[in-house]
Write a protein that holds these residues in place. Sequence first.
Motif, short mmCIF file in Angstrom:
data_model
loop_
_atom_site.label_atom_id
_atom_site.label_comp_id
_atom_site.label_asym_id
_atom_site.label_seq_id
_atom_site.Cartn_x
_atom_site.Cartn_y
_atom_site.Cartn_z
N CYS A 136 -2.08 -1.55 5.09
CA CYS A 136 -1.88 -1.65 3.64
C CYS A 136 -2.13 -3.10 3.26
O CYS A 136 -1.30 -3.97 3.54
N VAL B 57 4.53 -6.86 8.69
CA VAL B 57 3.46 -7.57 7.99
C VAL B 57 2.76 -8.47 9.00
O VAL B 57 3.39 -9.28 9.68
N ARG C 51 -4.49 -1.41 -4.24
CA ARG C 51 -3.42 -0.89 -3.37
C ARG C 51 -3.89 0.35 -2.59
O ARG C 51 -3.21 1.36 -2.52
N LEU D 268 -2.07 -6.46 1.56
CA LEU D 268 -1.18 -7.08 0.57
C LEU D 268 -1.79 -8.30 -0.11
O LEU D 268 -1.43 -8.62 -1.24
N PHE E 248 7.90 -8.88 -2.05
CA PHE E 248 6.95 -9.60 -1.20
C PHE E 248 6.20 -10.64 -2.02
O PHE E 248 5.65 -10.33 -3.08
N ARG F 12 3.53 -1.61 -2.76
CA ARG F 12 3.79 -2.95 -2.22
C ARG F 12 5.29 -3.11 -1.93
O ARG F 12 6.13 -2.64 -2.71
#
Length: 329
Positions: free
Chosen positions: A173, A197, A154, A175, A221, A217
């Motif tokens: 970021c 996203v 992360r 994912l 998701f 997160r």
Amino acid sequence: MRPVRADRLLSLLLLLQNRGLMTAPELAAELEVSVRTVYRDIEALGASGVPVRAERGPEGGYRLMEGYRTRLTGLTDAEAGSLFLAGLPGPARDLGLGAVLASAQLKVEAALPGELADQARRVRERFHLDAPAWFRDADPVPHLERISGAVWERRVLRTRYRRWRGEVHREVCPLGLVLKGGIWYLVALAENPENIVRTYRVSRFQAVEETGDLFTRPAGFALAAYWAESSRRMEAALRQGTARLRLSPRGQKLLPMQFGAAGVRALRGAGPPDGEGWVEVELSVESEAVATGDLLRLGTEAEVLGPPGLRQAVAGAVAVLAERYAAGR
């Protein structure tokens, strides 16, 4: 004497336990080391009390003494996490998990009862998954291992990414990673006011570095659900037109090969064949420019009936080709 890695010694021990008699070159290939290293590791195993027997001759090799089995098969966190790539040795190597995955598989196999271990070996011998598409070299992904680590831990990434309209600098970021048709994609939250996203093709990252920051997160998701919905939206956005075609019998075989699921759906709704076996279908296509190139791949096995603009575009392309080849350069 050079020190020997304990995890490699354990892998060597499990190979001999699971597979029986193996030659030094076979062991070297499995462990990705030299034959000389194998000889040194065999000596180290013997010195530690493991009963390894050397059998001479053309059919010889190394095996464990009859009845000896180790129970040192506990999985590390990394090995347990790598098992989801059990059928994908190539992608596992891309992610830097090749050796970890091999070790995990050996440990799982060693822990299985004899009958189940034999069945697992038969499955591996008879079924193989090859993820990349035909006739296309794999994308170079020099930053994949670093991106994978950031996904796992992360960590925010500062990236330089090549788009069709030029390069962009962006903090993301990460994912999750998706392997589709042999191509790696990163699903990431873009660090911008919209917090959208997005999906990025990993091979287009020109530079990747960690910022040192961690991210949280998004609640709820789910990578698989996002990818399924994103793929559906992309296909709907791309295939907004419909072409009416006449297809020869051979063209009907080519359609699914050239257009995939869209070609299969078109054939399901095909009209009755005429006296020569030609049928009419309606095929979902992309923009007129893209559809023109795609339909030309069907050659003389297809005729575009409509819409008029697409028929004219294909006819124009064919005329240009005919003129070019008639020039006899």
